[in-house]
Design a protein around this motif. Structure first.
Motif, PDB file in Angstrom:
ATOM      1  N   UNK A  53       0.836  -1.203   0.000  1.00 41.15           N
ATOM      2  CA  UNK A  53       0.000   0.000   0.000  1.00 41.15           C
ATOM      3  C   UNK A  53       0.872   1.256   0.000  1.00 41.15           C
ATOM      4  N   UNK A  54       1.978   1.225   0.745  1.00 39.54           N
ATOM      5  CA  UNK A  54       2.883   2.377   0.769  1.00 39.54           C
ATOM      6  C   UNK A  54       3.498   2.617  -0.607  1.00 39.54           C
ATOM      7  N   UNK A  55       3.851   1.543  -1.296  1.00 43.51           N
ATOM      8  CA  UNK A  55       4.413   1.686  -2.642  1.00 43.51           C
ATOM      9  C   UNK A  55       3.387   2.283  -3.599  1.00 43.51           C
ATOM     10  N   UNK A  56       2.149   1.842  -3.492  1.00 48.29           N
ATOM     11  CA  UNK A  56       1.102   2.405  -4.350  1.00 48.29           C
ATOM     12  C   UNK A  56       0.819   3.853  -3.969  1.00 48.29           C
ATOM     13  N   UNK A  57       0.838   4.153  -2.681  1.00 50.41           N
ATOM     14  CA  UNK A  57       0.646   5.531  -2.230  1.00 50.41           C
ATOM     15  C   UNK A  57       1.747   6.441  -2.750  1.00 50.41           C
ATOM     16  N   UNK A  58       2.968   5.934  -2.792  1.00 51.13           N
ATOM     17  CA  UNK A  58       4.102   6.671  -3.362  1.00 51.13           C
ATOM     18  C   UNK A  58       3.804   7.046  -4.807  1.00 51.13           C
ATOM     19  N   UNK A  61       1.042   9.707  -5.115  1.00 52.96           N
ATOM     20  CA  UNK A  61       1.438  11.054  -4.726  1.00 52.96           C
ATOM     21  C   UNK A  61       2.302  11.763  -5.764  1.00 52.96           C
ATOM     22  N   UNK A  62       2.656  11.060  -6.836  1.00 55.34           N
ATOM     23  CA  UNK A  62       3.424  11.685  -7.927  1.00 55.34           C
ATOM     24  C   UNK A  62       2.761  11.238  -9.228  1.00 55.34           C
ATOM     25  N   UNK A  63       1.812  12.051  -9.676  1.00 56.95           N
ATOM     26  CA  UNK A  63       0.972  11.658 -10.813  1.00 56.95           C
ATOM     27  C   UNK A  63       1.742  11.186 -12.048  1.00 56.95           C
ATOM     28  N   UNK A  64       2.862  11.819 -12.415  1.00 56.57           N
ATOM     29  CA  UNK A  64       3.577  11.300 -13.589  1.00 56.57           C
ATOM     30  C   UNK A  64       4.000   9.838 -13.425  1.00 56.57           C
ATOM     31  N   UNK A  65       4.442   9.470 -12.220  1.00 54.09           N
ATOM     32  CA  UNK A  65       4.803   8.069 -11.984  1.00 54.09           C
ATOM     33  C   UNK A  65       3.570   7.173 -11.993  1.00 54.09           C
ATOM     34  N   UNK A  66       2.485   7.642 -11.398  1.00 54.25           N
ATOM     35  CA  UNK A  66       1.245   6.854 -11.388  1.00 54.25           C
ATOM     36  C   UNK A  66       0.799   6.557 -12.811  1.00 54.25           C
ATOM     37  N   UNK A  67       0.783   7.577 -13.647  1.00 51.78           N
ATOM     38  CA  UNK A  67       0.337   7.397 -15.035  1.00 51.78           C
ATOM     39  C   UNK A  67       1.291   6.510 -15.818  1.00 51.78           C
ATOM     40  N   UNK A  68       2.592   6.698 -15.618  1.00 51.93           N
ATOM     41  CA  UNK A  68       3.574   5.883 -16.332  1.00 51.93           C
ATOM     42  C   UNK A  68       3.508   4.428 -15.890  1.00 51.93           C
ATOM     43  N   UNK A  69       3.340   4.199 -14.604  1.00 55.01           N
ATOM     44  CA  UNK A  69       3.229   2.834 -14.094  1.00 55.01           C
ATOM     45  C   UNK A  69       1.976   2.162 -14.640  1.00 55.01           C
ATOM     46  N   UNK A  70       0.862   2.858 -14.583  1.00 57.64           N
ATOM     47  CA  UNK A  70      -0.391   2.298 -15.106  1.00 57.64           C
ATOM     48  C   UNK A  70      -0.229   1.932 -16.578  1.00 57.64           C
ATOM     49  N   UNK A  71       0.382   2.826 -17.330  1.00 55.82           N
ATOM     50  CA  UNK A  71       0.617   2.560 -18.748  1.00 55.82           C
ATOM     51  C   UNK A  71       1.536   1.346 -18.925  1.00 55.82           C
ATOM     52  N   UNK A  73       1.972  -1.135 -16.957  1.00 62.00           N
ATOM     53  CA  UNK A  73       1.318  -2.372 -16.525  1.00 62.00           C
ATOM     54  C   UNK A  73       0.059  -2.676 -17.332  1.00 62.00           C
ATOM     55  N   UNK A  74      -0.367  -1.725 -18.156  1.00 62.34           N
ATOM     56  CA  UNK A  74      -1.560  -1.935 -18.967  1.00 62.34           C
ATOM     57  C   UNK A  74      -2.850  -1.912 -18.174  1.00 62.34           C
ATOM     58  N   UNK A  75      -2.891  -1.051 -17.152  1.00 58.77           N
ATOM     59  CA  UNK A  75      -4.095  -0.910 -16.329  1.00 58.77           C
ATOM     60  C   UNK A  75      -4.459   0.566 -16.233  1.00 58.77           C
ATOM     61  N   UNK A  76      -5.712   0.861 -15.935  1.00 58.06           N
ATOM     62  CA  UNK A  76      -6.051   2.273 -15.710  1.00 58.06           C
ATOM     63  C   UNK A  76      -5.449   2.745 -14.383  1.00 58.06           C
ATOM     64  N   UNK A  77      -5.083   4.022 -14.286  1.00 58.92           N
ATOM     65  CA  UNK A  77      -4.534   4.538 -13.029  1.00 58.92           C
ATOM     66  C   UNK A  77      -5.464   4.267 -11.837  1.00 58.92           C
ATOM     67  N   UNK A  78      -6.755   4.303 -12.069  1.00 56.93           N
ATOM     68  CA  UNK A  78      -7.709   4.059 -10.979  1.00 56.93           C
ATOM     69  C   UNK A  78      -7.541   2.670 -10.377  1.00 56.93           C
ATOM     70  N   UNK A  79      -7.071   1.706 -11.156  1.00 56.83           N
ATOM     71  CA  UNK A  79      -6.864   0.356 -10.628  1.00 56.83           C
ATOM     72  C   UNK A  79      -5.780   0.366  -9.552  1.00 56.83           C
TER      73      UNK A  79
END
Length: 89
Positions: A53-58, A61-71, A73-79
């Motif tokens: 959960x801490x890793x996902x929270x990280x 908290x930094x939208x560019x990383x959230x969006x890049x990770x989601x992309x 992994x092939x999942x929506x950021x909301x996942x």
């Protein structure tokens, strides 16, 4: 995987996100700095829901990383956000 429907789904997605996060040295160092985890501690506890959960929270908290990770992994950021919420419940 679209949305994590079980704790197992959330853990699997979070582990994939953690691996993605650690693949880039600067991002990995930032994760350790922000979470306060030590590399050995992270290795030993990587499968614990609180650490995941801490890793996902990280990422959250930094939208560019959230969006890049989601992309990546092939999942929506909301996942990723929903996985964190499920792991914290």
């Amino acid at each position: 995987m679209r949305v994590p429907e079980t704790n197992e789904d959330a853990e699997e997605l979070a582990l994939r996100a953690l691996v993605w996060t650690l693949a880039e040295p600067e991002r990995a160092i930032r994760l350790l700095d922000v979470t306060g985890l030590q590399p050995a501690d992270l290795r030993a506890r990587a499968s614990e829901p609180a650490v995941l959960a801490a890793a996902l929270g990280f990422l959250e908290n930094h939208e560019p990383d959230l969006l890049a990770c989601a992309d990546g992994l092939g999942v929506p950021p909301a996942a990723l956000v929903q996985a964190r919420a499920r792991l914290e419940a």
